[in-house]
Motif scaffolding. Structure first.
Motif, PDB file in Angstrom:
ATOM      1  N   ALA A  46       0.831  -1.199   0.000  1.00 20.12           N
ATOM      2  CA  ALA A  46       0.000   0.000   0.000  1.00 20.12           C
ATOM      3  C   ALA A  46       0.866   1.250   0.000  1.00 20.12           C
ATOM      4  CB  ALA A  46      -0.925   0.001   1.213  1.00 20.12           C
ATOM      5  N   SER A  47       0.263   2.366  -0.371  1.00 20.03           N
ATOM      6  CA  SER A  47       0.919   3.671  -0.251  1.00 20.03           C
ATOM      7  C   SER A  47       0.346   4.329   1.005  1.00 20.03           C
ATOM      8  CB  SER A  47       0.623   4.527  -1.485  1.00 20.03           C
ATOM      9  OG  SER A  47       1.184   5.812  -1.338  1.00 20.03           O
ATOM     10  N   ALA A  48       1.175   4.499   2.024  1.00 18.40           N
ATOM     11  CA  ALA A  48       0.704   4.996   3.322  1.00 18.40           C
ATOM     12  C   ALA A  48       1.393   6.292   3.701  1.00 18.40           C
ATOM     13  CB  ALA A  48       0.950   3.937   4.397  1.00 18.40           C
ATOM     14  N   PHE A  49       0.662   7.146   4.417  1.00 14.47           N
ATOM     15  CA  PHE A  49       1.257   8.374   4.952  1.00 14.47           C
ATOM     16  C   PHE A  49       0.497   8.787   6.208  1.00 14.47           C
ATOM     17  CE2 PHE A  49      -2.104   9.833   2.180  1.00 14.47           C
ATOM     18  CZ  PHE A  49      -2.631  10.942   2.806  1.00 14.47           C
ATOM     19  N   ALA A  50       1.136   9.602   7.043  1.00 13.92           N
ATOM     20  CA  ALA A  50       0.567   9.995   8.327  1.00 13.92           C
ATOM     21  C   ALA A  50       0.193  11.476   8.323  1.00 13.92           C
ATOM     22  CB  ALA A  50       1.562   9.719   9.454  1.00 13.92           C
ATOM     23  N   LEU A  51      -0.910  11.788   9.012  1.00 14.97           N
ATOM     24  CA  LEU A  51      -1.314  13.169   9.251  1.00 14.97           C
ATOM     25  C   LEU A  51      -1.053  13.510  10.712  1.00 14.97           C
ATOM     26  CD1 LEU A  51      -4.732  13.395   7.360  1.00 14.97           C
ATOM     27  CD2 LEU A  51      -2.507  14.237   6.597  1.00 14.97           C
ATOM     28  N   ASP A  52      -0.563  14.718  10.958  1.00 16.29           N
ATOM     29  CA  ASP A  52      -0.296  15.161  12.326  1.00 16.29           C
ATOM     30  C   ASP A  52      -1.531  15.892  12.843  1.00 16.29           C
ATOM     31  OD1 ASP A  52       0.673  15.992  14.717  1.00 16.29           O
ATOM     32  OD2 ASP A  52       2.326  17.179  13.927  1.00 16.29           O
ATOM     33  N   ILE A  53      -2.497  15.144  13.385  1.00 22.36           N
ATOM     34  CA  ILE A  53      -3.740  15.777  13.845  1.00 22.36           C
ATOM     35  C   ILE A  53      -3.544  16.503  15.172  1.00 22.36           C
ATOM     36  CG2 ILE A  53      -5.165  14.116  12.608  1.00 22.36           C
ATOM     37  CD1 ILE A  53      -5.709  12.730  15.282  1.00 22.36           C
ATOM     38  N   LYS A  54      -2.386  16.305  15.817  1.00 13.94           N
ATOM     39  CA  LYS A  54      -2.110  17.044  17.046  1.00 13.94           C
ATOM     40  C   LYS A  54      -1.794  18.510  16.762  1.00 13.94           C
ATOM     41  CE  LYS A  54      -0.299  13.058  19.601  1.00 13.94           C
ATOM     42  NZ  LYS A  54       0.893  12.484  20.285  1.00 13.94           N
TER      43      LYS A  54
END
Length: 237
Positions: free
Chosen positions: A115-123
């Motif tokens: 998969a192509s994955a990435f993170a969001l900084d919701i903090k």
């Protein structure tokens, strides 16, 4: 008279056929989505996620505290003499001995599955206050954060700009779902302070609303190759 009666019967039969067709269409949409989500879960379990996109975000310690406070108001305290001597289970002991889950390890795990994955900084939602377009794999994601009702016009304008830029998915980050509800074009809303919203998500209209999971776990939005969107919580790898 006989002709009029036949016409009434024909109209009743036609109306029943229309209602039956609408019911069949509704069943197809609900059942079809459920089957597609089940297919996503199977692909995830067996590590076959080529063509998938995964958006990750960390659990919220602050939201955990608010949830526990709300739960404590609903649950009466037990008498001091009725305290149960609980022993840690084997599962709890195993989790305690395991390495802590990190969003980086989850991202790496999904990348290994194809998969192509990435993170969001919701903090730190201010990072996305002006609107950001992220390209991952063959998909483009428009991310925008809103903090107050006064930001709703900016959200609508950002959605228009995202559509003009031909993004594949619009993600909004907001404290409450009411700040996003009613704004067309938002595919996913991550509601960082919504106590009554499950981390697994709830679809309202065309938008999937999710809340951050418990602290120490990772939330994931899964987008299949056929653009079926679902949410899950990762507690261990």
């Amino acid at each position: 008279m006989a002709t009029a009666r036949r016409e009434k019967i024909a109209l009743c039969i036609f109306a029943l056929l229309i209602l039956g067709s609408l019911g069949g269409l509704l069943w197809y949409l609900v059942a079809g989505h459920s089957w597609n989500v089940a297919a996503t879960n199977i692909d995830d379990t067996f590590g076959s996620m080529a063509g998938y996109n995964v958006v990750l975000y960390e659990g919220s310690e602050e939201l955990d505290e608010k949830r526990h406070q709300k739960a404590s108001l609903k649950t009466p305290e037990k008498e001091s003499g009725a305290v149960k001597d609980e022993k840690p289970s084997a599962t709890s002991a195993a989790k305690a001995s395991a390495l802590p889950l990190t969003i980086e390890s989850v991202e790496e795990s999904y990348e290994e599955k194809g998969a192509s994955a990435f993170a969001l900084d919701i903090k730190d939602p201010l990072l996305y206050q002006e609107g950001t377009i992220l390209r991952r794999g063959d998909k483009r994601f428009g991310v925008i954060s809103v903090e107050t009702v006064a930001d709703r016009p900016d959200l609508r304008e950002a959605v228009k700009e995202f559509e003009a830029a031909a993004v594949d998915m619009v993600i909004a980050i907001a404290p409450k779902k009411g700040l996003v509800k009613g704004v067309e074009g938002v595919d996913v809303a991550i509601c960082t302070e919504e106590l009554d919203l499950l981390a697994m998500g709830k679809t309202i209209g065309a938008t999937l609303y999710v809340a951050p999971p418990e602290h120490g776990s990772v939330g994931a939005i899964l987008v299949s190759p056929s653009n079926v969107v679902s949410a899950k919580v990762i507690t261990e790898l």
